[in-house]
Design a protein around this motif. Sequence first.
Motif, PDB file in Angstrom:
ATOM      1  N   ILE A   1       0.838  -1.205   0.000  1.00  0.00           N
ATOM      2  CA  ILE A   1       0.000   0.000   0.000  1.00  0.00           C
ATOM      3  C   ILE A   1       0.869   1.249   0.000  1.00  0.00           C
ATOM      4  O   ILE A   1       0.603   2.220  -0.715  1.00  0.00           O
ATOM      5  CB  ILE A   1      -0.940   0.004   1.230  1.00  0.00           C
ATOM      6  CG1 ILE A   1      -1.921  -1.169   1.137  1.00  0.00           C
ATOM      7  CG2 ILE A   1      -1.684   1.324   1.332  1.00  0.00           C
ATOM      8  CD1 ILE A   1      -2.822  -1.310   2.335  1.00  0.00           C
ATOM      9  N   ILE A   2       1.931   1.239   0.796  1.00  0.00           N
ATOM     10  CA  ILE A   2       2.831   2.391   0.860  1.00  0.00           C
ATOM     11  C   ILE A   2       3.545   2.569  -0.476  1.00  0.00           C
ATOM     12  O   ILE A   2       3.654   3.687  -1.012  1.00  0.00           O
ATOM     13  CB  ILE A   2       3.865   2.221   1.991  1.00  0.00           C
ATOM     14  CG1 ILE A   2       3.154   2.092   3.359  1.00  0.00           C
ATOM     15  CG2 ILE A   2       4.845   3.381   2.002  1.00  0.00           C
ATOM     16  CD1 ILE A   2       2.384   3.324   3.766  1.00  0.00           C
ATOM     17  N   ARG A   3       4.058   1.449  -1.038  1.00  0.00           N
ATOM     18  CA  ARG A   3       4.774   1.531  -2.311  1.00  0.00           C
ATOM     19  C   ARG A   3       3.890   2.104  -3.415  1.00  0.00           C
ATOM     20  O   ARG A   3       4.287   3.012  -4.140  1.00  0.00           O
ATOM     21  CB  ARG A   3       5.281   0.144  -2.746  1.00  0.00           C
ATOM     22  CG  ARG A   3       6.310  -0.485  -1.843  1.00  0.00           C
ATOM     23  CD  ARG A   3       7.070  -1.585  -2.557  1.00  0.00           C
ATOM     24  NE  ARG A   3       6.217  -2.619  -3.121  1.00  0.00           N
ATOM     25  CZ  ARG A   3       5.796  -3.697  -2.472  1.00  0.00           C
ATOM     26  NH1 ARG A   3       6.130  -3.859  -1.193  1.00  0.00           N
ATOM     27  NH2 ARG A   3       5.042  -4.598  -3.067  1.00  0.00           N
ATOM     28  N   GLU A   4       2.673   1.540  -3.517  1.00  0.00           N
ATOM     29  CA  GLU A   4       1.770   1.982  -4.573  1.00  0.00           C
ATOM     30  C   GLU A   4       1.287   3.409  -4.340  1.00  0.00           C
ATOM     31  O   GLU A   4       1.123   4.187  -5.286  1.00  0.00           O
ATOM     32  CB  GLU A   4       0.580   1.022  -4.673  1.00  0.00           C
ATOM     33  CG  GLU A   4       0.941  -0.331  -5.235  1.00  0.00           C
ATOM     34  CD  GLU A   4       1.552  -0.205  -6.631  1.00  0.00           C
ATOM     35  OE1 GLU A   4       0.877   0.349  -7.532  1.00  0.00           O
ATOM     36  OE2 GLU A   4       2.704  -0.633  -6.811  1.00  0.00           O
ATOM     37  N   GLY A   5       1.072   3.747  -3.071  1.00  0.00           N
ATOM     38  CA  GLY A   5       0.622   5.100  -2.747  1.00  0.00           C
ATOM     39  C   GLY A   5       1.645   6.140  -3.162  1.00  0.00           C
ATOM     40  O   GLY A   5       1.312   7.152  -3.798  1.00  0.00           O
ATOM     41  N   MET A   6       2.910   5.903  -2.829  1.00  0.00           N
ATOM     42  CA  MET A   6       3.960   6.850  -3.190  1.00  0.00           C
ATOM     43  C   MET A   6       4.178   6.890  -4.699  1.00  0.00           C
ATOM     44  O   MET A   6       4.497   7.941  -5.268  1.00  0.00           O
ATOM     45  CB  MET A   6       5.263   6.476  -2.483  1.00  0.00           C
ATOM     46  CG  MET A   6       5.223   6.677  -0.975  1.00  0.00           C
ATOM     47  SD  MET A   6       6.847   6.496  -0.240  1.00  0.00           S
ATOM     48  CE  MET A   6       7.703   7.861  -0.973  1.00  0.00           C
ATOM     49  N   ARG A   7       3.999   5.738  -5.343  1.00  0.00           N
ATOM     50  CA  ARG A   7       4.193   5.699  -6.792  1.00  0.00           C
ATOM     51  C   ARG A   7       3.157   6.537  -7.517  1.00  0.00           C
ATOM     52  O   ARG A   7       3.469   7.209  -8.513  1.00  0.00           O
ATOM     53  CB  ARG A   7       4.125   4.241  -7.273  1.00  0.00           C
ATOM     54  CG  ARG A   7       4.440   4.054  -8.756  1.00  0.00           C
ATOM     55  CD  ARG A   7       4.473   2.596  -9.126  1.00  0.00           C
ATOM     56  NE  ARG A   7       3.149   1.994  -9.039  1.00  0.00           N
ATOM     57  CZ  ARG A   7       2.231   2.059 -10.011  1.00  0.00           C
ATOM     58  NH1 ARG A   7       2.494   2.716 -11.129  1.00  0.00           N
ATOM     59  NH2 ARG A   7       1.061   1.476  -9.874  1.00  0.00           N
ATOM     60  N   LYS A   8       1.926   6.527  -6.970  1.00  0.00           N
ATOM     61  CA  LYS A   8       0.829   7.200  -7.668  1.00  0.00           C
ATOM     62  C   LYS A   8       0.605   8.641  -7.225  1.00  0.00           C
ATOM     63  O   LYS A   8       0.120   9.464  -8.005  1.00  0.00           O
ATOM     64  CB  LYS A   8      -0.464   6.402  -7.458  1.00  0.00           C
ATOM     65  CG  LYS A   8      -0.445   5.024  -8.110  1.00  0.00           C
ATOM     66  CD  LYS A   8      -1.719   4.257  -7.787  1.00  0.00           C
ATOM     67  CE  LYS A   8      -1.705   2.867  -8.442  1.00  0.00           C
ATOM     68  NZ  LYS A   8      -2.926   2.092  -8.102  1.00  0.00           N
ATOM     69  N   VAL A   9       0.965   8.966  -5.991  1.00  0.00           N
ATOM     70  CA  VAL A   9       0.605  10.280  -5.459  1.00  0.00           C
ATOM     71  C   VAL A   9       1.516  11.400  -5.966  1.00  0.00           C
ATOM     72  O   VAL A   9       1.138  12.581  -5.951  1.00  0.00           O
ATOM     73  CB  VAL A   9       0.610  10.259  -3.912  1.00  0.00           C
ATOM     74  CG1 VAL A   9       2.030  10.317  -3.365  1.00  0.00           C
ATOM     75  CG2 VAL A   9      -0.229  11.412  -3.354  1.00  0.00           C
TER      76      VAL A   9
ATOM     77  N   LYS B   1       6.357   8.853   7.345  1.00  0.00           N
ATOM     78  CA  LYS B   1       5.485   8.396   6.263  1.00  0.00           C
ATOM     79  C   LYS B   1       4.249   9.283   6.118  1.00  0.00           C
ATOM     80  O   LYS B   1       3.611   9.301   5.066  1.00  0.00           O
ATOM     81  CB  LYS B   1       5.047   6.947   6.519  1.00  0.00           C
ATOM     82  CG  LYS B   1       6.144   5.925   6.279  1.00  0.00           C
ATOM     83  CD  LYS B   1       5.600   4.516   6.459  1.00  0.00           C
ATOM     84  CE  LYS B   1       6.691   3.491   6.211  1.00  0.00           C
ATOM     85  NZ  LYS B   1       6.190   2.107   6.376  1.00  0.00           N
ATOM     86  N   THR B   2       3.930  10.004   7.189  1.00  0.00           N
ATOM     87  CA  THR B   2       2.765  10.892   7.148  1.00  0.00           C
ATOM     88  C   THR B   2       3.077  12.223   6.481  1.00  0.00           C
ATOM     89  O   THR B   2       2.204  13.096   6.370  1.00  0.00           O
ATOM     90  CB  THR B   2       2.257  11.152   8.582  1.00  0.00           C
ATOM     91  OG1 THR B   2       3.351  11.633   9.382  1.00  0.00           O
ATOM     92  CG2 THR B   2       1.718   9.874   9.196  1.00  0.00           C
ATOM     93  N   SER B   3       4.333  12.392   6.013  1.00  0.00           N
ATOM     94  CA  SER B   3       4.710  13.645   5.357  1.00  0.00           C
ATOM     95  C   SER B   3       3.882  13.854   4.092  1.00  0.00           C
ATOM     96  O   SER B   3       3.567  12.901   3.359  1.00  0.00           O
ATOM     97  CB  SER B   3       6.192  13.640   4.995  1.00  0.00           C
ATOM     98  OG  SER B   3       6.985  13.517   6.157  1.00  0.00           O
ATOM     99  N   ALA B   4       3.537  15.099   3.838  1.00  0.00           N
ATOM    100  CA  ALA B   4       2.771  15.433   2.644  1.00  0.00           C
ATOM    101  C   ALA B   4       3.628  15.264   1.405  1.00  0.00           C
ATOM    102  O   ALA B   4       4.861  15.352   1.473  1.00  0.00           O
ATOM    103  CB  ALA B   4       2.287  16.880   2.740  1.00  0.00           C
ATOM    104  N   PRO B   5       3.015  15.050   0.224  1.00  0.00           N
ATOM    105  CA  PRO B   5       3.783  14.918  -1.017  1.00  0.00           C
ATOM    106  C   PRO B   5       4.717  16.101  -1.245  1.00  0.00           C
ATOM    107  O   PRO B   5       5.821  15.919  -1.767  1.00  0.00           O
ATOM    108  CB  PRO B   5       2.696  14.848  -2.087  1.00  0.00           C
ATOM    109  CG  PRO B   5       1.516  14.259  -1.391  1.00  0.00           C
ATOM    110  CD  PRO B   5       1.577  14.820   0.006  1.00  0.00           C
TER     111      PRO B   5
END
Length: 501
Positions: A11-19, A104-108
Amino acid sequence: MKVMIVDDEVIIREGMRKVIPWREYGYELLETASSAEEAIERIKREQPEIVLTDIRMKGKSGLDLAAYIKAQAFPTEVIVLTGYGEFSYAQEALRQGVCDYLLKTSAPEEIMKSLQKAKERIEDSKEHRKWKLGSREREISNLMHQLLVEKLETSDYKKLFHLMPEMKKPPYQLLLLDEALNPGQLAEAEKLWNTYLPGKWVALHDKTVIIVQRDPQLADHYLLNMAIKKIPQSNCLPVFVGSIVTSVSEWHASYKELDGIVLYKWLLSTQRMVTSNDIQGRKGIPHSELLPAQEVQLLSYVKRGESEILKEWFRKRMYELFNHPQATPESIHLYVQTLYVSTIRFVNQIAASIGNTPHSYQSLPTPREWFPSPLELLFPLFLRIMNDYQELSSSTQVNYVQNVIHYMEQRLGDSLTLQKIANHVHLHPNYLGDLIKKETGKSYVELLTELRMKKAIILLTHSPAKVKDIAKIVGYSDWKYFITLFKKHTGVTPSQYRRNE
């Protein structure tokens, strides 16, 4: 600029990849990694400039990954992401060379800001420029390995020529140095080489390959010889030179040929350049040349039990073998192996004759392993055999007949009398004759004839020697008499026996 995300939570990997719009900001996002172990396996090959990694994962941690990158001196920036805000993690991260520490809670926006700082540091770094140059060289090296060792597919030639556009035009010639040069040495040597001939120097495992672009209008080797004289060699061993080829598809066969003759560097060490023509006429050391006499000598030194004398004898034999005008690496190895097996057989015959279990000995190392240091690597093997024999010979139960049989086998071409054999083992001839009859069921003459016929059969099967020569080798000056005895022993003449094999 390449970025790799490492996290064991999909979930973290995909979230960072897409966000984050990676391409819009000038980043190439590599395939994400699900563990530090996977990242370590891929990082050298894919060469990411920035790694974003979770600090706590199953198996190795993000800090382990950072420590690996630091130890390998990769000019890669590491940004650690974690759900834990403890100061102790930050301290350890800094010790491992991590350039930034984010939750990990840091904003994009915060993540992009950290990435931008890392990017600026990389672009300002001299090490990064070296890395990019090294990256190109590693990619060339990988492609060359596939081309030369694994036979690169034709469809991949475009990629190779994209990296080496200067090498598009044939004809070519491959050269091989059986030593590795570091990147600095490669670059310096290539620069010097190109003042004579266009060429590319490539590191390939523990070897160095030079792909030379030859001028089709220049048939002579003057410039090639001049360039070779400038090649830096720490050990002054030969340079192996392949034939001129007209296509990249022929590089694989040319490299295979050069790699197959590289052991000649130990036989032709005084030559600056070696081609296949230099060794084409070599037939190998004849198996029967001096070998029987040297087997006898070796066994005599084994029996004496004086290690320094045996060592000096061994040193001289190695010199003779490597300097023999017909020597090939294969024939040298076979020669030494024959001596080794013969000596082992003798000692184990003695062991069996007194009821001992035969000794177990290791196989000879391969020629690639022992050619550089024959005395250091092989002599201890022969020394152990000598020591085993000395231990066995101290027994009073040594079976004289087995000793006698081995002695006879080594001298079948000589004039062998029972008296001569008896003198060798310090027994009365009549007593020795009785021992032979009792153990073998044959008289001395019958035993000698049988041994000579067995030797003749081996020579007829494995050697192209003429029947007259074989007769002489096994102890018969009258070859017609030898033919009569051979037919009596086997039922056919020597020529018929050879044809039937």
